[in-house]
Design a protein around this motif. Structure first.
Motif, PDB file in Angstrom:
ATOM      1  N   GLY A  51     -10.272  -2.312  -6.947  1.00  0.00           N
ATOM      2  CA  GLY A  51      -9.204  -1.354  -7.225  1.00  0.00           C
ATOM      3  C   GLY A  51      -8.080  -2.078  -7.863  1.00  0.00           C
ATOM      4  O   GLY A  51      -7.900  -3.281  -7.600  1.00  0.00           O
ATOM      5  N   GLU A  52      -6.847  -1.187  -7.793  1.00  0.00           N
ATOM      6  CA  GLU A  52      -5.616  -1.587  -8.411  1.00  0.00           C
ATOM      7  C   GLU A  52      -4.506  -0.932  -7.723  1.00  0.00           C
ATOM      8  O   GLU A  52      -4.876   0.399  -7.344  1.00  0.00           O
ATOM      9  CB  GLU A  52      -5.497  -1.542  -9.888  1.00  0.00           C
ATOM     10  CG  GLU A  52      -6.574  -2.289 -10.639  1.00  0.00           C
ATOM     11  CD  GLU A  52      -6.304  -2.296 -12.269  1.00  0.00           C
ATOM     12  OE1 GLU A  52      -5.709  -1.217 -12.531  1.00  0.00           O
ATOM     13  OE2 GLU A  52      -7.034  -2.841 -12.710  1.00  0.00           O
ATOM     14  N   TYR A  53      -3.416  -1.415  -7.467  1.00  0.00           N
ATOM     15  CA  TYR A  53      -2.172  -0.637  -6.880  1.00  0.00           C
ATOM     16  C   TYR A  53      -1.069  -0.756  -7.871  1.00  0.00           C
ATOM     17  O   TYR A  53      -0.922  -1.997  -8.508  1.00  0.00           O
ATOM     18  CB  TYR A  53      -2.052  -1.445  -5.663  1.00  0.00           C
ATOM     19  CG  TYR A  53      -0.691  -1.099  -5.069  1.00  0.00           C
ATOM     20  CD1 TYR A  53      -0.727   0.367  -4.381  1.00  0.00           C
ATOM     21  CD2 TYR A  53       0.504  -1.496  -5.103  1.00  0.00           C
ATOM     22  CE1 TYR A  53       0.497   0.857  -3.607  1.00  0.00           C
ATOM     23  CE2 TYR A  53       1.788  -1.040  -4.503  1.00  0.00           C
ATOM     24  CZ  TYR A  53       1.768   0.047  -3.860  1.00  0.00           C
ATOM     25  OH  TYR A  53       2.991   0.706  -3.292  1.00  0.00           O
ATOM     26  N   THR A  54      -0.465  -0.014  -8.291  1.00  0.00           N
ATOM     27  CA  THR A  54       0.782   0.051  -9.113  1.00  0.00           C
ATOM     28  C   THR A  54       2.169   0.432  -8.265  1.00  0.00           C
ATOM     29  O   THR A  54       2.054   1.465  -7.600  1.00  0.00           O
ATOM     30  CB  THR A  54       0.788   0.849 -10.340  1.00  0.00           C
ATOM     31  OG1 THR A  54      -0.375   0.436 -11.085  1.00  0.00           O
ATOM     32  CG2 THR A  54       1.800   0.963 -11.144  1.00  0.00           C
ATOM     33  N   TYR A  55       3.297  -0.532  -8.128  1.00  0.00           N
ATOM     34  CA  TYR A  55       4.281  -0.192  -7.673  1.00  0.00           C
ATOM     35  C   TYR A  55       5.418   0.217  -8.492  1.00  0.00           C
ATOM     36  O   TYR A  55       5.603  -0.764  -9.284  1.00  0.00           O
ATOM     37  CB  TYR A  55       4.735  -1.390  -6.612  1.00  0.00           C
ATOM     38  CG  TYR A  55       6.323  -1.370  -6.040  1.00  0.00           C
ATOM     39  CD1 TYR A  55       6.045  -1.055  -4.614  1.00  0.00           C
ATOM     40  CD2 TYR A  55       7.246  -1.557  -6.496  1.00  0.00           C
ATOM     41  CE1 TYR A  55       7.476  -0.725  -3.885  1.00  0.00           C
ATOM     42  CE2 TYR A  55       8.473  -1.642  -6.137  1.00  0.00           C
ATOM     43  CZ  TYR A  55       8.501  -1.145  -4.698  1.00  0.00           C
ATOM     44  OH  TYR A  55       9.710  -1.240  -4.170  1.00  0.00           O
ATOM     45  N   LEU A  56       6.070   1.076  -8.308  1.00  0.00           N
ATOM     46  CA  LEU A  56       6.992   1.611  -9.344  1.00  0.00           C
ATOM     47  C   LEU A  56       8.374   1.674  -8.531  1.00  0.00           C
ATOM     48  O   LEU A  56       8.466   2.351  -7.676  1.00  0.00           O
ATOM     49  CB  LEU A  56       6.833   2.908 -10.225  1.00  0.00           C
ATOM     50  CG  LEU A  56       5.373   2.856 -11.079  1.00  0.00           C
ATOM     51  CD1 LEU A  56       5.255   4.272 -11.626  1.00  0.00           C
ATOM     52  CD2 LEU A  56       5.805   1.946 -11.942  1.00  0.00           C
ATOM     53  N   GLY A  57       9.514   1.393  -9.231  1.00  0.00           N
ATOM     54  CA  GLY A  57      10.785   1.381  -8.569  1.00  0.00           C
ATOM     55  C   GLY A  57      11.809   1.810  -9.755  1.00  0.00           C
ATOM     56  O   GLY A  57      11.600   1.531 -11.054  1.00  0.00           O
ATOM     57  N   ASN A  58      12.808   2.789  -9.662  1.00  0.00           N
ATOM     58  CA  ASN A  58      13.799   3.143 -10.160  1.00  0.00           C
ATOM     59  C   ASN A  58      15.162   2.975  -9.896  1.00  0.00           C
ATOM     60  O   ASN A  58      15.323   3.157  -8.681  1.00  0.00           O
ATOM     61  CB  ASN A  58      13.753   4.506 -10.756  1.00  0.00           C
ATOM     62  CG  ASN A  58      12.184   4.912 -11.376  1.00  0.00           C
ATOM     63  OD1 ASN A  58      11.964   4.248 -12.288  1.00  0.00           O
ATOM     64  ND2 ASN A  58      11.631   5.924 -11.013  1.00  0.00           N
TER      65      ASN A  58
END
Length: 84
Positions: free
Chosen positions: A75-82
């Motif tokens: 699996g994969e994980y994506t962390y997004l911040g703005n």
């Protein structure tokens, strides 16, 4: 901020994982690359994420994207911040 990070293999978030393109090649912002291959990141994921968030809180940024692939569990994980 990047220069103040620890160096060497004993640290999850260390200065060698960051690269700054000089001179800036983007129109309005400077890109900072972050990459590495960490053995068994799954086993220290909460500590890694905590250290990563602590590091980026000390920077001024418009957006953050961190993508991680987990070999051990798949699996994969994506962390997004703005905008900080």
């Amino acid at each position: 901020m990047i220069e103040s990070l620890p160096s060497g293999p004993g640290h999850l978030i260390r200065r060698e994982l960051f690269a700054i393109v000089e001179p800036p090649v983007s129109f309005r912002t400077q890109l900072i690359h972050f990459a590495g291959s960490l053995n068994y990141i799954e086993d220290v994921w909460s500590e890694f994420l905590s250290e990563f968030e602590s590091a980026i809180r000390r920077m001024y940024w418009y957006g953050v994207e961190l993508q991680i692939g987990f070999d051990q569990y798949g699996g994969e994980y994506t962390y997004l911040g703005n905008e900080n």
